[in-house]
Design a protein around this motif. Structure first.
Motif, PDB file in Angstrom:
ATOM      1  N   HIS A 178      37.684  40.156  38.902  1.00 33.01           N
ATOM      2  CA  HIS A 178      38.346  39.612  37.722  1.00 33.01           C
ATOM      3  C   HIS A 178      38.519  38.102  37.846  1.00 33.01           C
ATOM      4  O   HIS A 178      38.961  37.456  36.898  1.00 33.01           O
ATOM      5  CB  HIS A 178      39.727  40.256  37.535  1.00 33.01           C
ATOM      6  N   ALA A 215      31.864  35.822  31.001  1.00 31.23           N
ATOM      7  CA  ALA A 215      31.807  37.168  30.432  1.00 31.23           C
ATOM      8  C   ALA A 215      30.734  37.258  29.359  1.00 31.23           C
ATOM      9  O   ALA A 215      29.983  38.245  29.290  1.00 31.23           O
ATOM     10  CB  ALA A 215      33.166  37.560  29.858  1.00 31.23           C
ATOM     11  N   THR A 251      36.161  43.741  32.425  1.00 32.54           N
ATOM     12  CA  THR A 251      36.073  43.840  33.888  1.00 32.54           C
ATOM     13  C   THR A 251      37.101  44.809  34.455  1.00 32.54           C
ATOM     14  O   THR A 251      36.905  45.362  35.541  1.00 32.54           O
ATOM     15  CB  THR A 251      36.264  42.466  34.557  1.00 32.54           C
ATOM     16  N   ARG A 296      26.738  40.063  40.168  1.00 36.95           N
ATOM     17  CA  ARG A 296      27.990  39.383  39.808  1.00 36.95           C
ATOM     18  C   ARG A 296      27.824  38.528  38.554  1.00 36.95           C
ATOM     19  O   ARG A 296      28.751  38.338  37.794  1.00 36.95           O
ATOM     20  CB  ARG A 296      28.445  38.491  40.985  1.00 36.95           C
ATOM     21  N   LEU A 344      33.585  44.842  39.230  1.00 34.77           N
ATOM     22  CA  LEU A 344      33.427  43.405  39.041  1.00 34.77           C
ATOM     23  C   LEU A 344      34.718  42.696  39.416  1.00 34.77           C
ATOM     24  O   LEU A 344      35.811  43.210  39.171  1.00 34.77           O
ATOM     25  CB  LEU A 344      33.078  43.087  37.588  1.00 34.77           C
TER      26      LEU A 344
END
Length: 695
Positions: A266, A28, A242, A75, A264
């Motif tokens: 998780h 992240a 996300t 991604r 996105l």
């Protein structure tokens, strides 16, 4: 005024990315920092500027601005956080402060979107909103410089050296469990029931995915949460964004730049899950639907958390039959459960992990029966791998303005191909941007993935005109799942920079193995020594991997040496090298004379084997020949032939460069003292760390 050149950087990189308790935190942080760099690039373009280096990946800025046309969404983070002087050619009326405000406004907008999406007004304590606003408003450090001289490529570095650094505002109260020093959101002055109640109310709410994101909730609503994590505002956004990024949409107030998010996944595999990948693959391949359903039912009695539901690992999809990769497939449901459940150390101490003792005991017993019936190990190896790669000395070429277009094209080609390589090796890509790669992989795939990424990097640069002579080095950490992730991550850059690059002369690979007791071995070699056969093959295998397959007693290699290496023989190697390369054997006979002078000399003295290389090779060949039943199976000459590659990997080497060229042949490379780490790494790979260490 003529065109100008814009320099720009965002930070703190390490303060935001590297502070992580989970693999998901690390991903992240990388993604969000890359996204902010993309916002900055979009604002440069909006003002009529042109990004010249590094050129952002195709369509990435379109996704940020919601202008994509059906392409696959990004991604991973794919833009380096910094682009230097010649990367942005801007007109005379260009306003750098609008880029600065775009970054801050975009971040505040995303943070507010998370606040509203999670309905935090309904959970907030008296000071929560003030903490939220303070932390998000004062975190990002933005530096920029602008010049009309194209050749001033180091201007931003000079600017950063003389800028005034403000003091970080003191954060009161209980601190965040992920980002050190930042206050957690309950706002309590000290730990206590008020703080715990705040987080319990959140984790037991009906917010999507909140239990997986903040910890593991109790199955009974009135019980305290298990393994609950208490976060600051910054870490909270990293954990929760996300869930809301697909609905994110805003227009920045100062520039009218429009931003839009996208869906996105998780899923980011835990270290336990990644360690278990190949064992899980064999589990679902071996079991019938009824057997898998039986295991699934018992596992669900222990924990119903489907924390790995969104995890996509290629070999697991194939094992469960990709045509049946749907919600009703019991194999997929089993593969979605917490990877910790399958490990012996968890099954033996279930209470420490928040599991019911009796239910865990029943599951472990049935799992053991299943594994015995299908001739599988009763538990997976508890080791996984993290791979970090970085181009060598690329900055030297980047300072040449004539090479920058070719470098940008090469880096874009490289970055674009990395995700497929990591996926093919059953890994999960954390970051690929510029010449940097970070991925988490199963133990079995990490070294092969590193070799394949290297080949792709070399080909990406060779395809350009002018050709840029660039190489790439790798650091691989094999770590026990109980080793703190933050410690492993913090060690990766020193392993890459100090061992693979500085220690081995670049174009090299370095490995460390972390067990529960700490670091147990370190091995490094230039790629040309490390690779077994055909250094440019995309499927090239490292010599230590080839030797590990010979050590493994499964008959898979077809060699007359298959399964002939034994644990006893590897211990013998360790003993031999420890004695023959012991620095204590080199003490001066007359040690009382001229001590000060000798002390200075000793600083550079290396341990030198009592036996030369050929003699030591003969000795180890005899040791091998006399071990197990090898004497009846192979000749002494054949034994020597197969011991030589093993001894080569026990001899660390350093590439020597002269006037930018490598000194060849290999015999002219620097040779350091012999060390048993090469042999110990072979044993570790062959046994997957299970050679008596246990779990």
């Amino acid at each position: 005024m003529s065109d100008q050149y814009f320099h720009f950087t965002i930070g703190p990189v390490q303060g935001f990315v590297a502070q992580a308790r989970r693999t998901r935190d690390f991903w992240a942080g990388s993604f969000l920092l890359s996204w902010l760099a993309g916002v900055a690039m979009a604002e440069v373009n909006r003002q009529g500027g042109k990004i010249q280096f590094p050129v952002p990946p195709k369509n990435y800025l379109d996704w940020i601005q919601g202008q994509h046309k059906g392409e696959k969404p990004p991604r991973q983070g794919a833009i380096p956080n910094r682009f230097k002087s010649t990367c942005a050619k801007v007109p005379a009326e260009f306003d750098p402060e609008l880029v600065v405000s775009a970054i801050q406004d975009a971040w505040i907008a995303l943070a507010d979107h998370v606040w509203k999406g999670d309905k935090l007004d309904g959970f907030a304590a008296s000071g929560t909103r003030a903490i939220w606003d303070r932390q998000h408003a004062n975190f990002w450090e933005v530096s920029w410089a602008i010049t009309d001289k194209k050749e001033e490529t180091s201007l931003l570095d000079q600017r950063k050296n003389w800028r005034n650094h403000g003091f970080t505002q003191h954060e009161p109260g209980v601190k965040c469990m992920v980002m050190d020093g930042w206050q957690e959101l309950s706002g309590q002055a000290r730990p206590g029931d008020a703080e715990k109640n705040f987080w319990q109310e959140l984790i037991t709410s009906d917010l999507p995915g909140i239990q997986a994101d903040l910890g593991q909730a109790s199955s009974k609503q009135k019980e305290r949460p298990k393994q609950l994590e208490q976060l600051c505002a910054l870490a909270y956004v990293k954990r929760r964004f996300t869930r809301h990024f697909a609905s994110f949409e805003t227009t920045l107030p100062n520039s009218e730049l429009k931003l839009k998010g996208w869906k996105l996944s998780h899923g980011m595999p835990s270290v336990s899950y990644m360690a278990a990948v190949h064992w899980l693959k064999e589990l679902v391949k071996s079991g019938s639907d009824s057997e898998v359903e039986n295991l699934l039912g018992l596992a669900r009695d222990v924990s119903r958390d489907r924390v790995e539901w969104d995890t996509e690992i290629q070999c697991l999809r194939q094992a469960a039959d990709e045509r049946q990769w749907h919600a009703n497939n019991p194999k997929r449901q089993l593969l979605a459960l917490d990877g910790q459940l399958f490990f012996r150390h968890v099954q033996e101490q279930p209470q420490a992990y928040g599991y019911d003792v009796e239910k865990t005991k029943r599951f472990a017993k049935e799992l053991g029966k299943f594994c015995n019936g299908h001739e599988l190990p009763s538990a997976p190896s508890p080791y996984y791998a993290i791979l970090l790669m970085d181009g060598d000395s690329l900055g030297v070429h980047m300072s040449d303005l004539d090479k920058q277009t070719a470098i940008s094209a090469a880096l874009n080609a490289f970055t674009g191909g990395v995700p497929d390589i990591v996926e093919k090796h059953n890994g999960c890509l954390i970051y690929a941007g510029g010449d940097d790669v970070l991925a988490i992989l199963p133990l079995e795939n990490a070294l092969g993935c590193a070799a394949a990424v290297r080949v792709h990097y070399l080909k990406s640069f060779e395809a350009q005109e002018p050709k840029i002579p660039s190489t790439i080095s790798a650091a691989v950490a094999f770590a026990h799942v109980k080793t703190p992730l933050g410690m492993v991550l913090a060690d990766l850059h020193p392993l890459l920079d100090d061992v693979a690059k500085d220690g081995s002369g670049r174009d090299s690979v370095a490995v460390r193995v972390w067990k529960t007791s700490g670091q147990v071995l370190q091995w490094a070699q230039p790629w040309k020594i490390a690779l077994h056969d055909g250094e440019r093959r995309a499927d090239g295998e490292l010599e230590v991997e080839t030797l590990a397959r010979l050590f493994a007693k499964d008959g898979s290699t077809g060699s007359d040496l298959d399964g002939r290496f034994s644990n006893k023989f590897f211990f013998k190697i360790e003993e031999r090298l420890a004695v023959l390369a012991d620095p204590r054997l080199l003490k001066d006979k007359d040690k009382d004379k001229d001590k000060d002078k000798d002390k200075d000399k000793d600083k550079d003295r290396r341990a030198v084997p009592v036996l030369n290389y050929e003699q030591l090779l003969d000795l180890l060949a005899v040791d091998f020949w006399h071990s197990d039943t090898n004497r009846q199976r192979v000749s002494l000459a054949r034994a020597r032939e197969h011991i030589e590659p093993l001894l080569t990997q026990c001899q660390p080497r350093e590439r020597v460069m002269k006037e930018g060229k490598e000194l060849l042949p290999v015999a002219r490379w620097k040779h350091h003292e012999l060390a048993a780490d090469g042999a110990l790494l072979v044993r570790f790979l062959a046994t997957k760390g299970m050679e008596g260490d246990g779990q």
